[in-house]
Structure formats: structure tokens, C-alpha cells
Design a protein around this motif. Structure first.
Motif: not given
Length: 659
Positions: A462-469, A427-429, A482-493, A453-458
Motif C-alpha cells: 500500500r505504501a509503495a503504491s501511494v508513492v508511485a501513483a 504478482a508474486r510479491r 487521502r486514504a493513506a493518511l487515515a491508514d491503520e499502518s504507520v509506514p503507510v501514513r 495495490l493501494a488496497r492490498d492487505e500488506d
């Protein structure tokens, strides 16, 4: 320096002169024999070493045996014996013949050297030498049989145990112990009555896996002679090394019963833990473990300086209980680094709730490689007070994984406190690592939080939530991937790509297809690795094309991925071997190392412009080629100028010669 002593320079000159000789040069034998007679032991030794490197032959052995007969030349005779022991089977026949020499001194030399050779064909002649008229020859033959072994040797040595001559009984005891063959327990007990044989008889008792033998060993610990006590402890170490499971428990029970009534046993054990003999220390550790004497925790931990004793040290520390754990915690700064490492490992099983504060203090100064062990110990305390420091450690990348595992273990005793602390951290990031910890502790009920968290602005969250899920639920994980592969962020992809590699599935190849053409090179590399990891065979054509890519990192990843999939055919490897980036060339060599096509490719690369490629090709030949490649490797070795490549080629030639 006395007026008759030679200048050190002259000795050094002779030493260097012999050292520079080629042992295969004609006429060098007599020069080296002269060297065996030198006044300097260093010169004699280098002469003996050079003789060992000469082509072994019976003629060479005979010449060295002739030196053995030179009475009054003790240094030369010992150096000749050293050289003979290094000739191997070529010296066997002449030495066996020497056993029949009229001079008992020569016969003794022959028996001693045959023992050093260790050749089984010498067994029968040495058994016959046990009937020699000279006692020293008989003793040397018995000692040699203890090194050589064999059924005849064992039978003959056992018969010597009934000899009236103590030296023969002693050599038989030592030989049988060396061969790991124990005489019957009643006979060994009888031999213990002779003070001259006690130490050897105790060591043999260690080979007998009987409680009665253990009890008799423990009686040796009461001896007033340190040498006898240490022999008994050595036997105890041998018994423990040969015991396992229930037998180990029985052994410790017998030792405990025998040692508990003994007065002043702790000081003697403290003394023995500092012995230079590894087996004495091993037996002492068994005694300490049996007694559970926590006061000896520190000297026990210091035994970890000997790597061979580490397992026994950890077992013993584990038997010292919480009292031993408290001693280790408070004395940890005083220990040597190996002892500290062993103590930290043992503390994982010895700590309780009272240790949390001390463990947290250790994290402030203990070596980096031990901090993860301390984190594990915090998880074992079962204390709610350990939750907060562990959650804080999630913010340290090097300890986040260990802290996550410890929190999961801690959740077994205080789950609500762990979940509350992790939810607060998310919660406190505080750190994205808290997401993985929350998933591990919270399980499936944590999925709604992960979806949010997968829709978080940071992007880190988003990357951490994909791996954990993906670790919790395949269907939810695939949705987030599927959403992460199309994400604008390189670390998320990249995170989504790596998560897909773990998920796999029949649609993995299709999902990876657009990622293999991603605009970011690091994402493309992750996609190539993922294709290889999940075995996406429908992506093989894409990977083959990428082995030709100008980006060396991408091409290397493609070659390695194809190799993992079993799809790196000869054509692919040949083309990769011509890539301008040498890392790709080396990857192709490794990928084809175990195939005939890979060997052919390695042969073609022995003259490559880069030394590291030539060295890699040599290693492939050494690992996988047959003797038909020997001449090519030898020619390459003769032409090689780089030292490291020469070393690799020399090793390859040596290995090919043995095939």
C-alpha cells in the motif's frame, strides 16, 4: 656514529627548546638567530619557522638580511632566506635595497627571495636587475619575475628570448610559461632548435592553441631523448586542458594524424603513462585517446590514482570503444581501487549485449560503492538478458534505486520484456520496489494496478503504491494520499505524508492538520517535515507550538521546517534556545545563523553548560557576526576548557579578526 658527531639527544633538546619558544617574547630574536646557525637542519628549520611567526617588521628583516652576508655559513644563510620569504611585505623594502648591494651574491639572494615573496611591488626593481653586471643575478631576477608576473615582467622576459646567453633565454622561457604567456609560434619553433632549450620550448608550445603547434609537439614524441618526449607530452596535456568542445576534437585529429605513422609508439606511451609527472600522464592520455589504442586500457585506468586526471581518464577510456571495454571487464580484478572505479564508470558507455554475464559476475565480488555503477552498465547493454538480473536486484535495498533507473533505460530497447518481468515480480510479491519500477516503466497505463495495490492487505505494498501513483498522476495520487493518511499502518501514513509533501497544493496544509496530531511520533515528525517542504503556511501556528514539545526530535523538526518556510522569527528562536533538549537548541542556532537575532542568541549561548552548544554558537559567530562580537568571542575562548569548543571559538576569533 663518528667520534665527532653530536649525540642525537643534544640535537633533540635544542630542537624542542626552540619549538617551545614564544616568538613574541622579548629577547627571543637573537636566540632564534643562533638557531639559524645550528649544525642540524631540523633546528635551523624550526628557528626559521619561529621567526616567521614573529611580528613582522623592517628591523626583523634587516637582522635576517645581515645573516645573508655571512659567507661560509651556507646553512644559516639558507635558513635566513627561508624566514625572510615568510615575512611578507615587511621584508619587501629591505630586500629591494639589497638588490643594490656591492656583493653579487647578496643581490642574487635578494632576487631569489623576492621571487618567493611574489609581491607585485618588486616587479620594477627586478626588471632593473635584468641589467645587472652579474649573470647569476640576471638569471635569478628573470626567474623571480616568472613567479611575480605583471605587464613589465612579461615584456622584459620576452625581450630576453633574443639574448645570446642560453641561461637567460632558458629562464625567460620558464618564467613566461609559468605566467601562462606564450611567445609567438615562429619564435618558439626557432628556440626548439637549441637542444638546451628544447624541453622548455615544448612546454611553452602547450600554451599555443594552434594546430601547427600541436603538430610540432607531436614531432617531439619522436625524439630519442626521454626528457624531450615527456616535455612534448606535457605540452599536449596543457593544450588539452585549455581546449574544449570542437577544439578538443580538432586537437585529437591532429595528434592522431601525427602519431599513426610512427613505429613503436605504443611502448613509449605505456612508459609515459607511468611517469611521475602528472602533466606528462595527462598528455599521454590525450595521445591514447587520439589513437583509440584499446591495448592501453589498463594503464590508462591506473592513471585514475591521481584524482586530477580522473576526467581525462574517463574521456580516454570512453574513446577506446567496445574493445577497450572488453579488456577492462576481464582485467577489472587486477586493477587498483581508483582504477577499478574509473573503469566501472567508463564501462557504462562501453558495454554491449555480450557483457551481461561478466557484469553479473562482477556484482558478486566488486566493492559496494561500485555495484551501483555496474547496475547502470547493465541498463546500457540494451540486452533482454539483463532484465532478469536487474529485477532481482530490486530486492536489494541499496541497489533498488539504481536497478529501477537501469530498467527504465533498458525499456527503451526491450520494453515488453521489462514490463513482463516487473508485472511478474509484483504478482508474486517479490519486493515493493518493483512497484516503483513498474510505475516508471509502465507510465500512466500502470495506474489501475497501483490502485489495486493501494488496497492490498500488506502495508508495504500500500505504501509503495501511494508513492508511485503520485509520481504518475497528481489527481490519482492525491486520492490515494487521502486514504493513506487515515491508514491503520504507520509506514503507510508516513508514505502518504511524504508523498503529499511532493504533491503540495493549496489543500496540503488542511490534509496535514490531523496528521500533525497523529498518535505515532514518527508520523508527526514526517508531517512536520512535509509542512516545511511544501510550504504549508497555514500550519505555522501548529509548528510553532511543536517547537516547545517535550519530544526533542519533533521540536527539532519543527524548528527546521519553520526555517525552510522563512517563519522562524526571533521569538520562536529564543524560545527554542531554551529547550531542555540541546539538539533543539543547536537547531535554533542553525536556523538563525544568518540573522542579527541569531547572532545575539549565539552570544548568549557562549556560556551554555554543554560544550557542543558553545561550539555551535561559536560557528554562528564565525559565519555571521561582525567585529563588534570579537571581544565576547575572545573572552569565551579564554574561559573555555573543552578542546573541541576551543577549536571552534579559536576559528571564530580568527575570522572575526579579519573583518
Amino acid at each position: 656514529m663518528s667520534p665527532h658527531s653530536e649525540p642525537p639527544v643534544a640535537e633533540e633538546a635544542r630542537y624542542r627548546a626552540l619549538q617551545s619558544l614564544d616568538p613574541c617574547t622579548a629577547g627571543v630574536l637573537e636566540i632564534l638567530v643562533v638557531g639559524l646557525h645550528d649544525e642540524s637542519w631540523r633546528v635551523r628549520h624550526v628557528a626559521a619557522e619561529a621567526l616567521k611567526r614573529m611580528p613582522a617588521s623592517s628591523e626583523l628583516a634587516a637582522r635576517l638580511i645581515s645573516v645573508l652576508g655571512e659567507r661560509g655559513e651556507t646553512g644559516a644563510r639558507n635558513a635566513a632566506a627561508e624566514a625572510l620569504a615568510g615575512l611578507g611585505s615587511a621584508a619587501l623594502g629591505p630586500l629591494v635595497g639589497l638588490l643594490a648591494h656591492p656583493d653579487p651574491d647578496q643581490r642574487k639572494f635578494a632576487a631569489d627571495i623576492l621571487g618567493q615573496l611574489g609581491h607585485r611591488d618588486a616587479e620594477a626593481p627586478l626588471v632593473r636587475s635584468l641589467s645587472d653586471a652579474d649573470l647569476n643575478v640576471r638569471v635569478s631576477a628573470a626567474e623571480a619575475l616568472g613567479r611575480i608576473g605583471g605587464a613589465q615582467a612579461v615584456t622584459a622576459l620576452e625581450s630576453l628570448l633574443a639574448e645570446p646567453e642560453p641561461l637567460l633565454r632558458l629562464s625567460a622561457l620558464e618564467g613566461l610559461t609559468l605566467l601562462q604567456h606564450a611567445a609567438p609560434l615562429p619564435l618558439v619553433k626557432a628556440l626548439l632548435e637549441d637542444p638546451r632549450l628544447q624541453r622548455s620550448a615544448y612546454r611553452m608550445l602547450g600554451l599555443i592553441p594552434e594546430a601547427d603547434a600541436t603538430g610540432r609537439i607531436c614531432q617531439g614524441l619522436t625524439s630519442g631523448l626521454r626528457s624531450v618526449r615527456e616535455a612534448a607530452l606535457s605540452a599536449l596535456g596543457t593544450q588539452a586542458a585549455r581546449s574544449g568542445g570542437a577544439r578538443r576534437g580538432e586537437l585529437e585529429a591532429v595528434v592522431r594524424k601525427a602519431l599513426l605513422p610512427l613505429p613503436g609508439v605504443t611502448p613509449r606511451l605505456t612508459e609515459a603513462l607511468a611517469s611521475e609527472d602528472v602533466m606528462v600522464r595527462a598528455g599521454t592520455l590525450v595521445a591514447v585517446a587520439s589513437l583509440g589504442d584499446a591495448s592501453l586500457a589498463v594503464p590508462v585506468a591506473e592513471c585514475a590514482r591521481e584524482a586530477r586526471l580522473l576526467r581525462e581518464v574517463l574521456h580516454t577510456l570512453g574513446r577506446l570503444g567496445p574493445a577497450g571495454g572488453r579488456t577492462l571487464l576481464h582485467r577489472l580484478p587486477e586493477l587498483s581501487l581508483p582504477a577499478r572505479a574509473a573503469a566501472a564508470e567508463a564501462l557504462v558507455d562501453l558495454v554491449d549485449a555480450s557483457a551481461v554475464a561478466t557484469l553479473c559476475a562482477l556484482l558478486e565480488w566488486v566493492e559496494d560503492e561500485l555495484r551501483a555503477v555496474v547496475v547502470r552498465a547493465l541498463g546500457r547493454t540494451g540486452a533482454a538478458s539483463a532484465v532478469s538480473p536487474l529485477v532481482a536486484l530490486l530486492e536489494e535495498p541499496s541497489l533498488a534505486g539504481a536497478a529501477t533507473r537501469s530498467l527504465a533505460e533498458l525499456a527503451e530497447s526491450c520494453r515488453p520484456a521489462v514490463l513482463e518481468a516487473l508485472e511478474d515480480a509484483v504478482a508474486r510479491r517479490a519486493t515493493p520496489a518493483a512497484v516503483a519500477a513498474l510505475a516508471r516503466v509502465g507510465g500512466v497505463p500502470a495506474l489501475p494496478s497501483l490502485k489495486r495495490l493501494a488496497r492490498d492487505e500488506d502495508p508495504r505494498w500500500r505504501a509503495a503504491s501511494v508513492v508511485a501513483a503520485c509520481e504518475l498522476d497528481g489527481d490519482v495520487g492525491r486520492e490515494l494520499v487521502r486514504a493513506a493518511l487515515a491508514d491503520e499502518s504507520v509506514p503507510v501514513r508516513i508514505a502518504g505524508t511524504r508523498a503529499l509533501a511532493r504533491l503540495g497544493g493549496p489543500d496540503a496544509g488542511a490534509l496535514l492538520s490531523p496528521v500533525l496530531r497523529d498518535e505515532d511520533p514518527s508520523v508527526r515528525v514526517a508531517a512536520v517535515e512535509a509542512a516545511g517542504d511544501c510550504g504549508a503556511l497555514d500550519r505555522v501556528p501548529d509548528l510553532v507550538a511543536l517547537t516547545r514539545d517535550a519530544d526533542g526530535a519533533l521540536a527539532v523538526a519543527a524548528v527546521r521546517a519553520l526555517a525552510r518556510m522563512g517563519a522562524a522569527g526571533p521569538g520562536v528562536l529564543r524560545e527554542a534556545a531554551g529547550h531542555p533538549d540541546v539538539e533543539v537548541v543547536k537547531a535554533a542556532l542553525v536556523a538563525g545563523a544568518e540573522s542579527s537575532a541569531g547572532v545575539t542568541m549565539a552570544l548568549s549561548l557562549l556560556r551554555h553548560a554543554r560544550w557542543d552548544v558553545r561550539a555551535a554558537a561559536a560557528r554562528v559567530l564565525g559565519d555571521s557576526a561582525g567585529p563588534e562580537c570579537l571581544s565576547a568571542a575572545q573572552e569565551a575562548l579564554e574561559a573555555e576548557s573543552d578542546a573541541l569548543a576551543r577549536r571552534a571559538l579559536s576559528d571564530a576569533v580568527e575570522r572575526l579578526l579579519r573583518r
